[in-house]
Scaffold this active site. Structure first.
Site, PDB file in Angstrom:
ATOM      1  N   CYS A  45      47.342  42.224  30.098  1.00 52.35           N
ATOM      2  CA  CYS A  45      46.634  43.370  30.690  1.00 52.35           C
ATOM      3  C   CYS A  45      47.527  44.604  30.713  1.00 52.35           C
ATOM      4  O   CYS A  45      47.071  45.722  30.469  1.00 52.35           O
ATOM      5  CB  CYS A  45      46.189  43.053  32.118  1.00 52.35           C
ATOM      6  SG  CYS A  45      45.025  41.699  32.226  1.00 52.35           S
TER       7      CYS A  45
HETATM    8  C1  BEZ Z   1      47.421  38.448  31.049  1.00 51.20           C
HETATM    9  O1  BEZ Z   1      46.979  39.584  31.130  1.00 51.20           O
HETATM   10  O2  BEZ Z   1      48.479  38.195  30.493  1.00 51.20           O
HETATM   11  C2  BEZ Z   1      46.630  37.307  31.621  1.00 51.20           C
HETATM   12  C3  BEZ Z   1      45.775  37.509  32.701  1.00 51.20           C
HETATM   13  C4  BEZ Z   1      45.080  36.446  33.223  1.00 51.20           C
HETATM   14  C5  BEZ Z   1      45.230  35.185  32.678  1.00 51.20           C
HETATM   15  C6  BEZ Z   1      46.063  35.004  31.574  1.00 51.20           C
HETATM   16  C7  BEZ Z   1      46.757  36.061  31.036  1.00 51.20           C
END
Ligand code: BEZ
Length: 211
Positions: A45
């Protein structure tokens, strides 16, 4: 039932990192991209939000407002913005909605309970000036999105809204387009004065008409 192409996107009021957002007012007469991400302070994210900030000028060129969302509260988004700047060099230059009560997430079907009960998936909704949904994409949490693809689709949507054309596989702005089958050859000669090449009677290429 999930929002489908051609449905009117629901209006909403929500708190964001740029204050209270009234969705339709925020979009005005232009286009919009509403995208959800699963959780603050997570690696994928962080890269996505930085990339959207970097591309903000490209969205603006396309008369398109961007709007992010997660079910974390705005106070969390505000602290995370510092990390996004450190990690990607980009300041958050568009609003991020905090949706701890999942009001917007539920309106748009951004929670997929069989993937996660609590986190929003990576949804993208492109909304046209008529407030109708023009594109939906859903990615899993483990895969970061390709926002160049969203720009590419915006180019196609905006072109095909104006001209009787469609865009072929892997098309990017500037390449030849396809004349829709509703247009006769006679009509095509008038509408597309640069000419066209018929590979099949139903597959006719013409140079991009607004170039
Ligand atoms: C991420 O943004 O890395 C992420 C967010 C939620 C679950 C898995 C990865």
């Amino acid at each position: 039932m999930a929002l489908q192409l051609g449905d009117v996107a629901p209006d909403f009021t929500a708190e964001s990192t740029e204050g209270t957002i009234h969705f339709y007012d925020y979009l005005g007469d232009g286009w919009g991209v509403l995208f959800s991400h699963p959780k603050d302070f997570t690696p994928v994210c962080t890269t996505e939000l930085g990339e959207v900030a970097r591309l903000k000028g490209e969205f603006e060129k396309r008369n398109t407002k961007v709007l992010g969302l997660s079910v974390d509260p705005v106070s969390s988004h505000e602290s995370w913005a510092g990390d996004i700047k450190d990690a990607t060099g980009q300041s958050l230059n568009y609003p991020l909605i905090g949706d701890p009560d999942r009001l917007v997430a539920d309106l748009f079907g951004m929670i997929h309970p069989n993937a996660s009960d609590t986190l929003t998936v990576r949804s993208v909704f492109v909304v046209g000036p008529d407030k109708k949904v023009k594109l939906t994409i859903t990615y899993p949490a483990s895969t970061g999105r390709n926002f160049q693809e969203i720009l590419r689709v915006l180019d196609s949507l905006q072109l095909t809204a104006k001209y009787s054309v469609a865009t072929p596989v892997n098309w990017v702005d500037g390449e030849d387009v396809i004349i829709t089958t509703a247009v006769s050859d006679e009509d095509a000669k008038v509408r597309f004065p640069k000419g066209f090449k018929a590979v099949k009677p139903y597959l006719r290429y013409t140079p991009q008409p607004n170039r």
